[in-house]
Motif scaffolding. Structure first.
Motif, PDB file in Angstrom:
ATOM      1  N   ARG A   1       0.828  -1.223   0.000  1.00 52.32           N
ATOM      2  CA  ARG A   1       0.000   0.000   0.000  1.00 52.32           C
ATOM      3  C   ARG A   1       0.855   1.263   0.000  1.00 52.32           C
ATOM      4  O   ARG A   1       0.470   2.268  -0.564  1.00 52.32           O
TER       5      ARG A   1
ATOM      6  N   ASP B   1      -0.872   4.703  -1.026  1.00 52.05           N
ATOM      7  CA  ASP B   1      -2.117   4.741  -0.241  1.00 52.05           C
ATOM      8  C   ASP B   1      -1.898   5.111   1.223  1.00 52.05           C
ATOM      9  O   ASP B   1      -2.843   5.541   1.894  1.00 52.05           O
TER      10      ASP B   1
ATOM     11  N   VAL C   1     -10.886  -7.518   5.152  1.00 54.63           N
ATOM     12  CA  VAL C   1      -9.541  -7.025   4.802  1.00 54.63           C
ATOM     13  C   VAL C   1      -8.452  -7.725   5.626  1.00 54.63           C
ATOM     14  O   VAL C   1      -7.441  -8.165   5.068  1.00 54.63           O
TER      15      VAL C   1
ATOM     16  N   ARG D   1      -5.893 -12.138   5.200  1.00 51.49           N
ATOM     17  CA  ARG D   1      -4.426 -12.007   5.143  1.00 51.49           C
ATOM     18  C   ARG D   1      -3.760 -12.543   6.410  1.00 51.49           C
ATOM     19  O   ARG D   1      -2.544 -12.528   6.520  1.00 51.49           O
TER      20      ARG D   1
ATOM     21  N   ILE E   1      -3.996 -11.037   9.328  1.00 54.77           N
ATOM     22  CA  ILE E   1      -3.542  -9.900  10.153  1.00 54.77           C
ATOM     23  C   ILE E   1      -4.400  -9.853  11.416  1.00 54.77           C
ATOM     24  O   ILE E   1      -5.624  -9.736  11.340  1.00 54.77           O
TER      25      ILE E   1
ATOM     26  N   GLY F   1      -2.783   0.864  14.471  1.00 57.30           N
ATOM     27  CA  GLY F   1      -2.308   1.075  13.104  1.00 57.30           C
ATOM     28  C   GLY F   1      -2.807  -0.011  12.159  1.00 57.30           C
ATOM     29  O   GLY F   1      -3.077   0.242  10.983  1.00 57.30           O
ATOM     30  N   GLN F   2      -2.926  -1.240  12.684  1.00 58.10           N
ATOM     31  CA  GLN F   2      -3.395  -2.335  11.829  1.00 58.10           C
ATOM     32  C   GLN F   2      -4.872  -2.160  11.471  1.00 58.10           C
ATOM     33  O   GLN F   2      -5.297  -2.546  10.386  1.00 58.10           O
TER      34      GLN F   2
ATOM     35  N   ALA G   1      -6.306   0.570  10.832  1.00 61.87           N
ATOM     36  CA  ALA G   1      -6.413   1.565   9.755  1.00 61.87           C
ATOM     37  C   ALA G   1      -6.519   0.886   8.391  1.00 61.87           C
ATOM     38  O   ALA G   1      -7.153   1.408   7.471  1.00 61.87           O
ATOM     39  N   LEU G   2      -5.908  -0.300   8.286  1.00 63.27           N
ATOM     40  CA  LEU G   2      -5.910  -0.997   6.992  1.00 63.27           C
ATOM     41  C   LEU G   2      -7.319  -1.422   6.572  1.00 63.27           C
ATOM     42  O   LEU G   2      -7.550  -1.689   5.388  1.00 63.27           O
TER      43      LEU G   2
ATOM     44  N   VAL H   1      -8.329   1.219   4.329  1.00 67.40           N
ATOM     45  CA  VAL H   1      -7.397   1.348   3.188  1.00 67.40           C
ATOM     46  C   VAL H   1      -7.789   0.293   2.146  1.00 67.40           C
ATOM     47  O   VAL H   1      -7.734   0.540   0.939  1.00 67.40           O
ATOM     48  N   GLY H   2      -8.235  -0.877   2.632  1.00 65.11           N
ATOM     49  CA  GLY H   2      -8.659  -1.949   1.706  1.00 65.11           C
ATOM     50  C   GLY H   2      -9.681  -1.447   0.689  1.00 65.11           C
ATOM     51  O   GLY H   2      -9.402  -1.438  -0.507  1.00 65.11           O
TER      52      GLY H   2
ATOM     53  N   GLY I   1      -8.486   2.847  -0.398  1.00 63.80           N
ATOM     54  CA  GLY I   1      -7.120   3.275  -0.696  1.00 63.80           C
ATOM     55  C   GLY I   1      -6.693   4.445   0.186  1.00 63.80           C
ATOM     56  O   GLY I   1      -6.940   4.466   1.396  1.00 63.80           O
ATOM     57  N   LYS I   2      -6.072   5.462  -0.461  1.00 69.00           N
ATOM     58  CA  LYS I   2      -5.510   6.609   0.261  1.00 69.00           C
ATOM     59  C   LYS I   2      -6.567   7.310   1.129  1.00 69.00           C
ATOM     60  O   LYS I   2      -6.311   7.668   2.280  1.00 69.00           O
TER      61      LYS I   2
ATOM     62  N   TYR J   1      -7.363   5.625   4.458  1.00 67.62           N
ATOM     63  CA  TYR J   1      -6.417   5.863   5.556  1.00 67.62           C
ATOM     64  C   TYR J   1      -6.831   7.108   6.342  1.00 67.62           C
ATOM     65  O   TYR J   1      -6.928   7.097   7.574  1.00 67.62           O
ATOM     66  N   TYR J   2      -7.118   8.182   5.609  1.00 69.18           N
ATOM     67  CA  TYR J   2      -7.474   9.436   6.292  1.00 69.18           C
ATOM     68  C   TYR J   2      -8.873   9.362   6.905  1.00 69.18           C
ATOM     69  O   TYR J   2      -9.122   9.923   7.969  1.00 69.18           O
TER      70      TYR J   2
END
Lengths: 145, 407
Positions: free
Chosen positions: A51, A56, B245, B249, B251, B257-258, B260-261, B264-265, B268-269, B272-273
């Motif tokens: 990512r 990303d 997500v 995997r 996870i 922090g994990q 947040a993914l 993101v899945g 995308g960008k 995250y925000y």
């Protein structure tokens, strides 16, 4: 009578076999716990690396997460070595964790220099852990032979 | 219903949705999805039903009797009894407020890259300043409306096209697919995050602040029922995105922090925000509620003047109570305690003290002295009885499960 005497001399054998079996089980349990954590961080690193290369997630996040993952892996390796040092399976596993941690540290450094191609390559090739049951059953077979 | 009233109900429902998530709800739902895919959706469903009943009752109590829940417990059972649930609540508030401050700090770390513990004092100051300057309406509606951004989790769950059949099967209680201790610990933590005792105290104190009367009973029912149901959809969204997500995997959830993914899945960008802002806003709102609730319960216990709508100079001891509570909880983050571990521990501890807080509700809600003709019906009593039974079971198993499966 002689058979009984022989049996009497051999009485510690089943006890020792039991102890060895229990010991092996406990080591396998410890490795299973550590494997779960390390595999989770390896998967996290792979996703974060991919990512980040795709733009990303920010660099600071990628570096923090990769550094945390590497720390966790080293700490699992140290914990395993402390609890069952000397066991060949534990030593192999710890070494593998440390190698994985080194990959994460390398990814973190590359992310710092903005090398997206190499981070993506390492993320894609991040070695996965061997399945624990294979290792433990392989050990069982080796002990039996 | 008149247009003005309708607007009030709509606002109430929206704030319930926006204010539903907090650090505990996010952490436990993400852990559940990452570790057990959709298998723990049934716990969120049961927890939501419990919350609907547990929120409606203190609201009704406040609207009819003009007593907050804490006030009524003290008056009905005496100070000697009241002090125990309040002390327990005080300890849990201290930890949960620390975890919520930690949630805002993590959000700021995700946005800026500066380590979370550096944010603890600025965040605490911002929380305190908002409590000092803001009115109750501003805090209740403003922050919770901003919290509607958490609907991103629901959108994310839809975008990821989960297998709906499997999702539906998740609503049917089932034994642990693997790691039973971790499964049941997560179930108890989800319940601990959902049936937060502070809701009972905060909601009824808020109803007094807003000057509710009998004419607001319908609104209370709608806000509790519709608002909490839609709110829980957001938590289910967190669980489903984590299941889609993180779980495939392998996870797990060892740090925020994990989580947040999960966004993101699908996004995308932007994901995250969206995650960072969602975490920051929901935890900031929860910080406000948690800090004020500490002020409410202490002031109501000791008979002090209280009220967020009052100027600080008119309720100095109430103001001092929430100020000290914010300061004390901030220390937990300044010293660098892991916010996720603190969150999960707080949720387990919440489960332990639930019976102390929930049991008196059954007595008070059947007392005609407080509720007149609005006492509980048999259905509500049966549900509350079941909830109390459930809280006792959770109280007994929470800490052993924390040890065995808390990680």
């Amino acid at each position: 009578m002689s058979a009984l005497r022989t049996l009497g001399r051999c009485w510690p054998l089943p006890f020792l076999l039991c102890l060895a079996a229990c010991g092996a089980g406990s080591v396998c349990k410890q490795i299973a716990r550590s494997d779960k954590t390390v595999a989770s961080w390896a998967a996290t690193a792979a996703m974060v690396g991919q990512r980040w290369a795709a733009g990303d997630v920010p660099t600071s996040y990628a570096r923090n997460t990769l550094a945390k993952g590497a720390r966790q892996m080293r700490s699992e390796a140290a914990a395993l070595a402390r609890s069952a040092g000397g066991d060949p399976l534990v030593e192999t596993t710890s070494t593998r964790y440390v190698q994985l941690a080194a990959v994460l540290t390398r990814m973190e450094a590359l992310a710092g220099t903005g090398n997206k191609a190499e981070v993506a390559q390492l993320a894609a090739a991040l070695p996965t852990l061997e399945r624990l049951d294979h290792r433990c059953s392989a050990r069982g077979q080796a002990q039996a032979s | 219903m008149k247009p003005g009233k309708l607007l009030q109900v709509a606002l109430g429902v929206l704030t319930s949705i926006g204010g539903f998530l907090d650090v505990g709800a996010i952490a436990t739902a993400a852990d559940a999805g990452a570790s057990f895919r959709f298998s723990l959706l049934w716990v969120v469903l049961i927890g939501t039903i419990c919350v609907i009943f547990l929120v409606e009752m203190p609201g009704r109590l406040a609207a009819v009797s003009k007593h907050s829940y804490a006030d009524a417990v003290r008056e009905r059972f005496g100070f000697q009894f009241y002090i125990w649930p309040i002390l327990a609540e005080f300890v849990v508030d201290f930890l949960v407020l620390g975890a919520e401050i930690g949630g805002v700090c993590i959000a700021l770390q995700l946005l800026t890259g500066i380590a979370f513990h550096w944010w603890a004092i600025p965040v605490a100051l911002a929380v305190w300043l908002t409590a000092w300057l803001g009115t109750f309406d501003f805090i209740e509606n403003g922050v919770a409306l901003l919290g509607l951004i958490t609907l991103a989790f629901v959108a994310g769950a839809i975008v990821l096209h989960p297998p709906w059949g499997e999702v539906a099967r998740g609503f049917v209680p089932a034994p642990a697919p693997h790691e039973p201790a971790h499964y049941w610990f997560t179930a108890v933590s989800i319940m601990g995050a959902l049936i937060s005792p502070y809701l009972l105290y905060f909601y009824s104190s808020g109803a007094i602040e807003d000057g509710w009367g009998k004419q607001d009973l319908t609104m209370n029912r709608l806000v509790a029922g519709v608002g909490m149901s839609f709110g829980s959809l957001v938590q289910m969204g967190v669980l489903v995105t984590a299941a889609m997500v993180l779980a495939p995997r392998g996870i797990g959830v060892d740090q925020y922090g994990q989580i947040a993914l999960t966004l993101v899945g699908p996004f995308g960008k932007w994901g995250y925000y969206l995650f960072a802002v969602s975490l920051g806003i929901t935890c900031f709102g929860a910080c406000m509620e948690q800090a004020l609730e500490t002020g409410f319960i202490v002031s109501q216990a000791l008979g002090w003047n209280w009220g967020q709508s009052k100027r600080p100079v008119d309720a100095t001891r109430f103001t001092m109570a929430y100020t000290l509570s914010i300061a004390a909880s901030t220390v937990l983050m300044v010293v660098g305690i892991d916010p996720l571990k603190l969150t999960l521990f707080s949720m387990a501890l919440t489960a332990v003290m639930l019976p102390l807080v929930v049991t008196p509700l059954l007595v008070i809600m059947n007392d005609k002295h407080y509720l007149g003709e609005h006492t509980n019906g048999w259905v509500t009593n049966a549900v509350v009885g079941l909830i109390i039974g459930l809280t006792f079971v959770m109280a007994v198993v929470a800490i052993p499960l924390e040890y065995l499966g808390g990680g």
